[in-house]
Design a protein around this motif. Structure first.
Motif, short mmCIF file in Angstrom:
data_model
loop_
_atom_site.label_atom_id
_atom_site.label_comp_id
_atom_site.label_asym_id
_atom_site.label_seq_id
_atom_site.Cartn_x
_atom_site.Cartn_y
_atom_site.Cartn_z
N SER A 42 66.81 -39.88 -20.21
CA SER A 42 66.19 -38.68 -19.66
C SER A 42 65.21 -39.02 -18.55
O SER A 42 64.32 -39.85 -18.74
N PRO A 43 65.32 -38.34 -17.42
CA PRO A 43 64.36 -38.55 -16.34
C PRO A 43 63.03 -37.86 -16.59
O PRO A 43 62.03 -38.19 -15.95
N SER A 44 62.98 -36.90 -17.55
CA SER A 44 61.81 -36.04 -17.59
C SER A 44 61.42 -35.46 -18.95
O SER A 44 60.48 -34.66 -19.02
N ALA A 45 62.10 -35.81 -20.03
CA ALA A 45 61.71 -35.31 -21.35
C ALA A 45 60.52 -36.13 -21.83
O ALA A 45 60.68 -37.26 -22.28
N THR A 46 59.32 -35.57 -21.74
CA THR A 46 58.10 -36.38 -21.86
C THR A 46 57.32 -36.22 -23.17
O THR A 46 56.29 -36.87 -23.35
N ASN A 47 57.77 -35.36 -24.08
CA ASN A 47 57.04 -35.22 -25.34
C ASN A 47 57.00 -36.56 -26.08
O ASN A 47 58.05 -37.14 -26.36
N PRO A 48 55.81 -37.07 -26.38
CA PRO A 48 55.69 -38.40 -26.99
C PRO A 48 56.44 -38.57 -28.31
O PRO A 48 56.92 -39.66 -28.61
N SER A 49 56.58 -37.50 -29.08
CA SER A 49 57.18 -37.61 -30.41
C SER A 49 58.67 -37.88 -30.39
O SER A 49 59.26 -38.23 -31.42
N LEU A 50 59.33 -37.74 -29.24
CA LEU A 50 60.78 -37.93 -29.18
C LEU A 50 61.19 -39.35 -29.57
O LEU A 50 62.31 -39.55 -30.04
N ALA A 101 70.04 -42.94 -29.79
CA ALA A 101 70.72 -43.00 -28.50
C ALA A 101 69.83 -42.53 -27.35
O ALA A 101 70.27 -42.49 -26.21
N PHE A 102 68.58 -42.19 -27.66
CA PHE A 102 67.67 -41.64 -26.66
C PHE A 102 66.86 -42.74 -25.97
O PHE A 102 66.22 -43.56 -26.62
N LEU A 103 66.88 -42.72 -24.63
CA LEU A 103 66.06 -43.61 -23.82
C LEU A 103 65.28 -42.74 -22.85
O LEU A 103 65.84 -41.86 -22.20
N ARG A 104 63.98 -43.01 -22.76
CA ARG A 104 63.14 -42.21 -21.87
C ARG A 104 62.97 -42.94 -20.54
O ARG A 104 62.49 -44.07 -20.50
N GLY A 105 63.36 -42.28 -19.45
CA GLY A 105 63.31 -42.93 -18.15
C GLY A 105 62.04 -42.65 -17.36
O GLY A 105 62.03 -42.77 -16.13
N THR A 106 60.98 -42.28 -18.06
CA THR A 106 59.71 -41.96 -17.40
C THR A 106 58.57 -42.12 -18.40
O THR A 106 58.81 -42.03 -19.62
N PRO A 107 57.34 -42.38 -17.96
CA PRO A 107 56.22 -42.41 -18.89
C PRO A 107 56.08 -41.08 -19.63
O PRO A 107 56.34 -40.01 -19.05
N ASN A 108 55.69 -41.12 -20.88
CA ASN A 108 55.59 -39.88 -21.65
C ASN A 108 54.24 -39.19 -21.41
O ASN A 108 53.42 -39.63 -20.62
N ASP A 109 54.01 -38.11 -22.14
CA ASP A 109 52.81 -37.30 -21.91
C ASP A 109 51.53 -37.93 -22.41
O ASP A 109 50.43 -37.40 -22.15
N ASN A 110 51.62 -39.05 -23.12
CA ASN A 110 50.41 -39.80 -23.41
C ASN A 110 49.78 -40.26 -22.09
O ASN A 110 48.56 -40.27 -21.93
N GLU A 147 61.36 -46.00 -25.74
CA GLU A 147 60.26 -45.56 -24.89
C GLU A 147 60.27 -46.30 -23.55
O GLU A 147 60.59 -47.49 -23.50
N PHE A 148 59.91 -45.61 -22.49
CA PHE A 148 59.80 -46.24 -21.18
C PHE A 148 58.63 -47.22 -21.20
O PHE A 148 57.56 -46.94 -21.74
#
Length: 417
Positions: free
Chosen positions: A158-166, A175-184, A389-390
């Motif tokens: 995800s380029p933009s799903a930023t909720n830290p709890s994900l 299967a989830f990889l975060r492609g951006t810093p989260n909302d922390n 996590e990114f």
């Protein structure tokens, strides 16, 4: 031109006319069927990058990169920004001609809705030719769809799903990889700028009750409190008909600044009501509002708003100059929030696909490769922690001035660390 009158006279012509009609009707019907089939195929190619047949041109296999986001409905521009960036990367990768496969691009519109996200994800999961997915774009739809993606072992970046709890272990979103810093990072950046740069003493924080808004507001409140700033908060669900009461509440609270954790579709009417209420303190919102649509919808009420994002401005940074030129030529508009990041993520996926050569690409193998990938993009270097996590935390800040969103830069650099 009109035919001569004698041509219409006589029995011979009547017979000939009936024969022509008998022959013409089935031909016309067949032409309509072929035309309809051609139209559907062209539409698929335009939207999804073409057929997902297992074989491409020549002896090359064909593989598909999926894309899931809200591409219609509220806040759709955020998803469109990302779709354009990813699509451009796929088109350029194919145009180079050196891929050991033919690459396709398939979109699935979840309308930024949690309830529609599962079926949107299933569309991509059911296509066996899809070996990785860029998205989902929004936190709520990501949370809803991730269990199914995990079951299918189909990687989502995800380029933009930023909720830290994900990325919490209990979710088992494997299967989830975060492609951006989260909302922390984003919430902390807001708190840092407000407390250190603007020296705010009391901040009113409002969330829109979405997964994104609640997550961002919690981080902002916690970080403001740690910094010694008094916090007042409230929740106002998205699509609220009247933002007048909450605006009056903020004006009367004595807060000298406010944060809205929500999306531009609601941020705009909120901004108008805040202006009507006479609140003149600094106003902040996050990446969900950081789009030119916020300015268009809010008008001059958007002026002076600060907007944060774990994304830089592709129109300003030297590293993304060529990308910006290519993007504008292809889509006749400038790149916006997360366009360049999505371009980078698509190229990250393509690079991992290339490592298979002409061999069969399996979803599970792609997921494994992506989890351990390290890729230097135009916007930043991409690397993932074991939980998906990114690996990074840089956040940038913008401000609306004169009807335009102006790029200010890295928050840490602006406040001195």
């Amino acid at each position: 031109m009109r035919a001569p009158n004698f041509f219409y006279k006589g029995l011979g012509f009547a017979v000939l006319k009936r024969r022509v009609i008998k022959i013409a009707l089935p031909i016309a019907a067949a032409a309509l069927v072929l035309s309809a089939c051609g139209s559907d195929d062209d539409d698929d190619k335009k939207k999804d990058g073409g057929s997902s047949a297992p074989a491409g041109g020549g002896n090359k296999p064909t593989w598909t990169i999926g894309f899931q986001a809200g591409l219609s409905g509220e806040n759709a521009q955020l998803g469109i920004n990302e779709e354009n960036g990813a699509r451009l990367a796929v088109e350029q990768a194919n145009a180079k001609g050196d891929l050991p496969f033919t690459l396709k691009f398939k979109t699935s519109d979840d309308e930024a809705s949690e309830t529609k996200s599962v079926s949107a994800a299933q569309k991509l999961i059911d296509d066996s030719n899809v070996v990785a997915v860029i998205g989902p774009a929004f936190s709520g739809p990501t949370k809803a769809a991730s269990p199914n993606y995990a079951k299918a072992k189909l990687a989502t970046v995800s380029p933009s799903a930023t909720n830290p709890s994900l990325t919490s272990a209990g979710n088992n979103f494997t299967a989830f990889l975060r492609g951006t810093p989260n909302d922390n990072a984003q919430g902390s950046g807001m708190a840092k700028y407000l407390s250190k740069k603007l020296q705010a003493k009391k901040v009113f924080v409002v969330d829109d009750k979405t997964e994104y808004g609640v997550g961002l507001s919690k981080v902002a409140k916690d970080e403001l409190t740690k910094a010694g700033v008094q916090v007042v908060s409230d929740s106002v669900p998205k699509a609220t008909p009247d933002y007048g009461p909450i605006s009056t509440k903020i004006k009367n609270s004595g807060a000298d600044a406010m944060i809205y954790a929500g999306y531009y579709q609601d941020g705009a009417p909120f901004a108008k009501k805040l202006k009507e209420a006479g609140f003149t303190g600094p106003k902040f919102s996050g990446d969900g509002t950081n789009d030119s649509q916020f300015v268009s919808l809010a008008g001059d009420a958007s002026n002076d708003w600060y907007l944060t994002c774990p994304c830089s401005d592709a129109n300003v940074e030297a590293a993304t100059k060529q990308f910006t030129e290519d993007y504008k030529k292809r889509f006749n508009t400038n790149p916006s929030t997360y366009s360049a990041e999505s371009f980078d993520i698509a190229n990250l996926v393509v690079e991992q696909m290339k490592s298979f050569g002409a061999d069969k690409i399996t979803r599970e193998a792609m997921l494994t490769k992506l989890k351990s990938a390290s890729y230097k993009g135009l916007t930043k270097s991409f690397k993932f922690q074991p939980n998906g996590e990114f690996d990074g935390a840089t956040t940038f800040i913008y401000q609306v001035k004169g009807g335009k969103i102006g790029y200010m830069g890295d928050i840490d650099q602006l406040v001195g660390g």
